[in-house]
Scaffold this motif. Structure first.
Motif, PDB file in Angstrom:
ATOM      1  N   GLY A  33       0.805  -1.218   0.000  1.00 48.54           N
ATOM      2  CA  GLY A  33       0.000   0.000   0.000  1.00 48.54           C
ATOM      3  C   GLY A  33       0.841   1.273   0.000  1.00 48.54           C
ATOM      4  O   GLY A  33       0.309   2.372   0.069  1.00 48.54           O
ATOM      5  N   ARG A  36      -5.492   7.041   0.723  1.00 41.92           N
ATOM      6  CA  ARG A  36      -5.143   6.184   1.860  1.00 41.92           C
ATOM      7  C   ARG A  36      -5.204   7.041   3.120  1.00 41.92           C
ATOM      8  O   ARG A  36      -4.681   8.159   3.141  1.00 41.92           O
ATOM      9  CB  ARG A  36      -3.710   5.653   1.711  1.00 41.92           C
ATOM     10  N   ASN A  85      -8.684   2.728   2.665  1.00 41.99           N
ATOM     11  CA  ASN A  85      -8.870   3.534   1.463  1.00 41.99           C
ATOM     12  C   ASN A  85     -10.258   4.142   1.485  1.00 41.99           C
ATOM     13  O   ASN A  85     -11.203   3.546   2.005  1.00 41.99           O
ATOM     14  CB  ASN A  85      -8.735   2.675   0.198  1.00 41.99           C
TER      15      ASN A  85
END
Length: 174
Positions: A11, A119, A164
């Protein structure tokens, strides 16, 4: 906890926000008493309006932690020139308790992504002692987790998790 590190690398939380670290404390982030945050899962902005309960499961009552919530994709993931946008700081959280026992240095700001998928990262740092009066950053935009942790002698995180979120359109709300 190795899976959580892999998710943080994939991520790009490790890299974009913090350097590589090994988690040593368990942290749970729970919105609305039933929505737990898991790495990379999507939450709707309408479900994260109020600040979550962040539980610290590690250390002892005599150890203290700092929690930071940030958006490294502000204003948009393709051109995050405001990286990072600060959403929350809580200091002096006693171990084995939750964020409500700490000192809110920067009040919670709900996520409002306008462009693309953002994020939202929760980072937990172990303090060397009570921090007392930590100065709030002058702006939420352009916040730098690395700089803040260096200025406050926090070192690397001991736990992290991210979710997210993207703008909710009229048809997605149905």
């Amino acid at each position: 906890m190795a899976n959580s590190v892999n998710s943080l690398v994939v991520g790009r939380v490790i890299g974009d926000v913090v350097d590589f670290f090994t988690p040593s404390v368990k942290m749970s982030v729970i919105y609305n008493s039933n929505k737990q945050v898991y790495n990379g899962h999507e939450l709707f902005p309408s479900s994260v309006v109020t600040k979550p309960r962040v539980e610290v499961d590690g250390g002892e009552l005599r150890s203290f932690f700092t929690l930071i919530m940030t958006d490294p994709d502000s204003p948009g993931p393709s051109d995050p020139y405001l990286r990072e946008r600060l959403h929350w700081i809580v200091t002096d959280i006693p171990g084995t308790t939750d964020s409500s026992f700490g000192t809110e240095t920067v009040s919670y700001e709900m996520p409002r992504p306008n462009i693309g998928i953002h994020r939202f990262v929760f980072l937990l740092f172990k303090q060397k002692g009570r921090l007392g009066g930590v100065a709030a950053p002058p702006s939420r935009n352009g916040f730098c987790t690395r700089k803040f942790t260096q200025e406050n002698d926090l070192g690397l995180p001991v736990a992290a998790v991210f979710f997210n979120a993207q703008r909710e359109t009229a048809c997605r709300k149905r």
